[in-house]
Design a protein around this motif. Sequence first.
Motif, PDB file in Angstrom:
ATOM      1  N   PRO A   1       0.794  -1.245   0.000  1.00 13.68           N
ATOM      2  CA  PRO A   1       0.000   0.000   0.000  1.00 13.68           C
ATOM      3  C   PRO A   1       0.823   1.289   0.000  1.00 13.68           C
ATOM      4  O   PRO A   1       0.348   2.316  -0.450  1.00 13.68           O
ATOM      5  N   HIS A   2       2.032   1.252   0.457  1.00  7.96           N
ATOM      6  CA  HIS A   2       2.853   2.469   0.503  1.00  7.96           C
ATOM      7  C   HIS A   2       4.158   2.246  -0.242  1.00  7.96           C
ATOM      8  O   HIS A   2       5.240   2.518   0.272  1.00  7.96           O
ATOM      9  N   GLN A   3       4.052   1.755  -1.463  1.00  9.09           N
ATOM     10  CA  GLN A   3       5.233   1.401  -2.248  1.00  9.09           C
ATOM     11  C   GLN A   3       6.061   2.639  -2.592  1.00  9.09           C
ATOM     12  O   GLN A   3       5.558   3.598  -3.144  1.00  9.09           O
ATOM     13  N   ALA A   4       7.335   2.595  -2.268  1.00 17.49           N
ATOM     14  CA  ALA A   4       8.279   3.646  -2.639  1.00 17.49           C
ATOM     15  C   ALA A   4       9.022   3.196  -3.896  1.00 17.49           C
ATOM     16  O   ALA A   4       9.015   2.023  -4.263  1.00 17.49           O
ATOM     17  N   SER A   5       9.670   4.131  -4.521  1.00 17.20           N
ATOM     18  CA  SER A   5      10.448   3.838  -5.718  1.00 17.20           C
ATOM     19  C   SER A   5      11.543   2.821  -5.406  1.00 17.20           C
ATOM     20  O   SER A   5      12.249   2.938  -4.399  1.00 17.20           O
ATOM     21  N   LEU A   6      11.704   1.851  -6.282  1.00 19.06           N
ATOM     22  CA  LEU A   6      12.770   0.864  -6.108  1.00 19.06           C
ATOM     23  C   LEU A   6      14.148   1.491  -6.279  1.00 19.06           C
ATOM     24  O   LEU A   6      15.103   1.099  -5.618  1.00 19.06           O
ATOM     25  N   THR A   7      14.243   2.476  -7.168  1.00 21.64           N
ATOM     26  CA  THR A   7      15.549   3.086  -7.456  1.00 21.64           C
ATOM     27  C   THR A   7      15.791   4.359  -6.655  1.00 21.64           C
ATOM     28  O   THR A   7      16.917   4.829  -6.597  1.00 21.64           O
ATOM     29  N   GLN A   8      14.737   4.930  -6.102  1.00 21.12           N
ATOM     30  CA  GLN A   8      14.806   6.209  -5.391  1.00 21.12           C
ATOM     31  C   GLN A   8      15.251   7.353  -6.306  1.00 21.12           C
ATOM     32  O   GLN A   8      15.728   8.380  -5.845  1.00 21.12           O
ATOM     33  N   ASP A   9      15.104   7.174  -7.612  1.00 21.47           N
ATOM     34  CA  ASP A   9      15.508   8.192  -8.585  1.00 21.47           C
ATOM     35  C   ASP A   9      14.496   8.184  -9.731  1.00 21.47           C
ATOM     36  O   ASP A   9      14.408   7.189 -10.467  1.00 21.47           O
ATOM     37  N   PRO A  10      13.745   9.269  -9.926  1.00 21.52           N
ATOM     38  CA  PRO A  10      12.740   9.296 -10.988  1.00 21.52           C
ATOM     39  C   PRO A  10      13.317   9.038 -12.381  1.00 21.52           C
ATOM     40  O   PRO A  10      12.678   8.389 -13.204  1.00 21.52           O
ATOM     41  N   LEU A  11      14.521   9.511 -12.652  1.00 25.79           N
ATOM     42  CA  LEU A  11      15.128   9.275 -13.962  1.00 25.79           C
ATOM     43  C   LEU A  11      15.377   7.781 -14.190  1.00 25.79           C
ATOM     44  O   LEU A  11      15.060   7.235 -15.250  1.00 25.79           O
ATOM     45  N   LEU A  12      15.914   7.111 -13.187  1.00 26.40           N
ATOM     46  CA  LEU A  12      16.123   5.664 -13.310  1.00 26.40           C
ATOM     47  C   LEU A  12      14.798   4.922 -13.401  1.00 26.40           C
ATOM     48  O   LEU A  12      14.688   3.921 -14.125  1.00 26.40           O
ATOM     49  N   ASP A  13      13.783   5.396 -12.680  1.00 28.11           N
ATOM     50  CA  ASP A  13      12.456   4.787 -12.779  1.00 28.11           C
ATOM     51  C   ASP A  13      11.935   4.874 -14.210  1.00 28.11           C
ATOM     52  O   ASP A  13      11.401   3.899 -14.747  1.00 28.11           O
ATOM     53  N   VAL A  14      12.089   6.036 -14.838  1.00 29.75           N
ATOM     54  CA  VAL A  14      11.629   6.205 -16.215  1.00 29.75           C
ATOM     55  C   VAL A  14      12.399   5.271 -17.143  1.00 29.75           C
ATOM     56  O   VAL A  14      11.804   4.601 -17.998  1.00 29.75           O
TER      57      VAL A  14
ATOM     58  N   CYS B   1      -0.954  18.268 -12.334  1.00 27.27           N
ATOM     59  CA  CYS B   1      -0.826  17.889 -10.925  1.00 27.27           C
ATOM     60  C   CYS B   1       0.600  17.591 -10.460  1.00 27.27           C
ATOM     61  O   CYS B   1       0.794  17.335  -9.272  1.00 27.27           O
ATOM     62  N   TYR B   2       1.582  17.631 -11.339  1.00 34.75           N
ATOM     63  CA  TYR B   2       2.952  17.317 -10.923  1.00 34.75           C
ATOM     64  C   TYR B   2       3.894  18.458 -11.294  1.00 34.75           C
ATOM     65  O   TYR B   2       3.553  19.328 -12.086  1.00 34.75           O
ATOM     66  N   ASP B   3       5.110  18.408 -10.745  1.00 34.40           N
ATOM     67  CA  ASP B   3       6.083  19.472 -10.990  1.00 34.40           C
ATOM     68  C   ASP B   3       6.706  19.367 -12.383  1.00 34.40           C
ATOM     69  O   ASP B   3       6.506  18.394 -13.108  1.00 34.40           O
ATOM     70  N   THR B   4       7.469  20.402 -12.741  1.00 32.03           N
ATOM     71  CA  THR B   4       8.058  20.501 -14.077  1.00 32.03           C
ATOM     72  C   THR B   4       8.992  19.327 -14.376  1.00 32.03           C
ATOM     73  O   THR B   4       8.972  18.782 -15.475  1.00 32.03           O
ATOM     74  N   LYS B   5       9.802  18.930 -13.419  1.00 31.67           N
ATOM     75  CA  LYS B   5      10.728  17.808 -13.625  1.00 31.67           C
ATOM     76  C   LYS B   5       9.957  16.541 -13.979  1.00 31.67           C
ATOM     77  O   LYS B   5      10.340  15.795 -14.890  1.00 31.67           O
ATOM     78  N   THR B   6       8.864  16.280 -13.280  1.00 29.26           N
ATOM     79  CA  THR B   6       8.059  15.091 -13.538  1.00 29.26           C
ATOM     80  C   THR B   6       7.434  15.152 -14.924  1.00 29.26           C
ATOM     81  O   THR B   6       7.393  14.145 -15.636  1.00 29.26           O
ATOM     82  N   VAL B   7       6.971  16.323 -15.328  1.00 26.15           N
ATOM     83  CA  VAL B   7       6.386  16.492 -16.663  1.00 26.15           C
ATOM     84  C   VAL B   7       7.445  16.233 -17.733  1.00 26.15           C
ATOM     85  O   VAL B   7       7.201  15.501 -18.702  1.00 26.15           O
ATOM     86  N   VAL B   8       8.636  16.809 -17.561  1.00 27.66           N
ATOM     87  CA  VAL B   8       9.708  16.616 -18.543  1.00 27.66           C
ATOM     88  C   VAL B   8      10.089  15.135 -18.626  1.00 27.66           C
ATOM     89  O   VAL B   8      10.239  14.580 -19.722  1.00 27.66           O
ATOM     90  N   LEU B   9      10.228  14.467 -17.484  1.00 29.52           N
ATOM     91  CA  LEU B   9      10.541  13.032 -17.494  1.00 29.52           C
ATOM     92  C   LEU B   9       9.424  12.223 -18.153  1.00 29.52           C
ATOM     93  O   LEU B   9       9.687  11.255 -18.867  1.00 29.52           O
ATOM     94  N   SER B  10       8.177  12.641 -17.946  1.00 24.91           N
ATOM     95  CA  SER B  10       7.038  11.962 -18.562  1.00 24.91           C
ATOM     96  C   SER B  10       7.090  12.088 -20.080  1.00 24.91           C
ATOM     97  O   SER B  10       6.890  11.110 -20.810  1.00 24.91           O
ATOM     98  N   VAL B  11       7.372  13.291 -20.557  1.00 19.54           N
ATOM     99  CA  VAL B  11       7.457  13.536 -22.003  1.00 19.54           C
ATOM    100  C   VAL B  11       8.622  12.759 -22.609  1.00 19.54           C
ATOM    101  O   VAL B  11       8.483  12.092 -23.644  1.00 19.54           O
ATOM    102  N   LEU B  12       9.783  12.821 -21.971  1.00 15.10           N
ATOM    103  CA  LEU B  12      10.950  12.092 -22.489  1.00 15.10           C
ATOM    104  C   LEU B  12      10.714  10.582 -22.468  1.00 15.10           C
ATOM    105  O   LEU B  12      11.063   9.880 -23.428  1.00 15.10           O
TER     106      LEU B  12
END
Length: 177
Positions: free
Chosen positions: A82-95, A152-163
């Motif tokens: 229920p409270h899953q955190a990122s496995l990598t702790q890095d949004p770029l690596l997650d993407v 609903c998310y910050d600029t970094k998240t949007v850029v990572l989403s687009v990339l």
Amino acid sequence: MIVATAIFFFMMPSHVSVGSGAALAMVLSNFIPLQVSVISLILNVILLILGFFLVGSEFGAKTVYVAILIPVLLGVLELLFPHQASLTQDPLLDVLCYVLVVGMAMAILFSCNASSGGIDILAKILSKYCRIGIGTAVSVSGMAVALSSALCYDTKTVVLSVLGTYFGGMILILNEG
């Protein structure tokens, strides 16, 4: 299972909305008080109906199993972790992890004239009626979802989403050749 696991462990914890039905469900869950899995299931059912009419019953029949299974598996994962955190702790690596794992899974599904449902059904419709490659269609349809993350998310998240959406489409384009 591969797609659901990648969504749950890489995309959802980082809020990266890499153009997919699950990503759209993530964005919508900020405005609709339902779990991502439930919103994803609702979206998939609506898009499956469109797919049956616009792409054909063979595509829909092959896709329906996966399109229903992914939200169900997401729901199970939401209950188990229920409270899953990122496995990598890095949004770029997650993407990167998400794009590589899901890109290859999607290439396999599309080669069988199926998809995981969601935005991929829209991509298949675009591919059929606009006569563009499936990788290009995934990038085009997914880009709207990625850009919706700006609601609903910050600029970094949007850029990572687009990339992530762009590079996910590139993996599929490379597999078309």
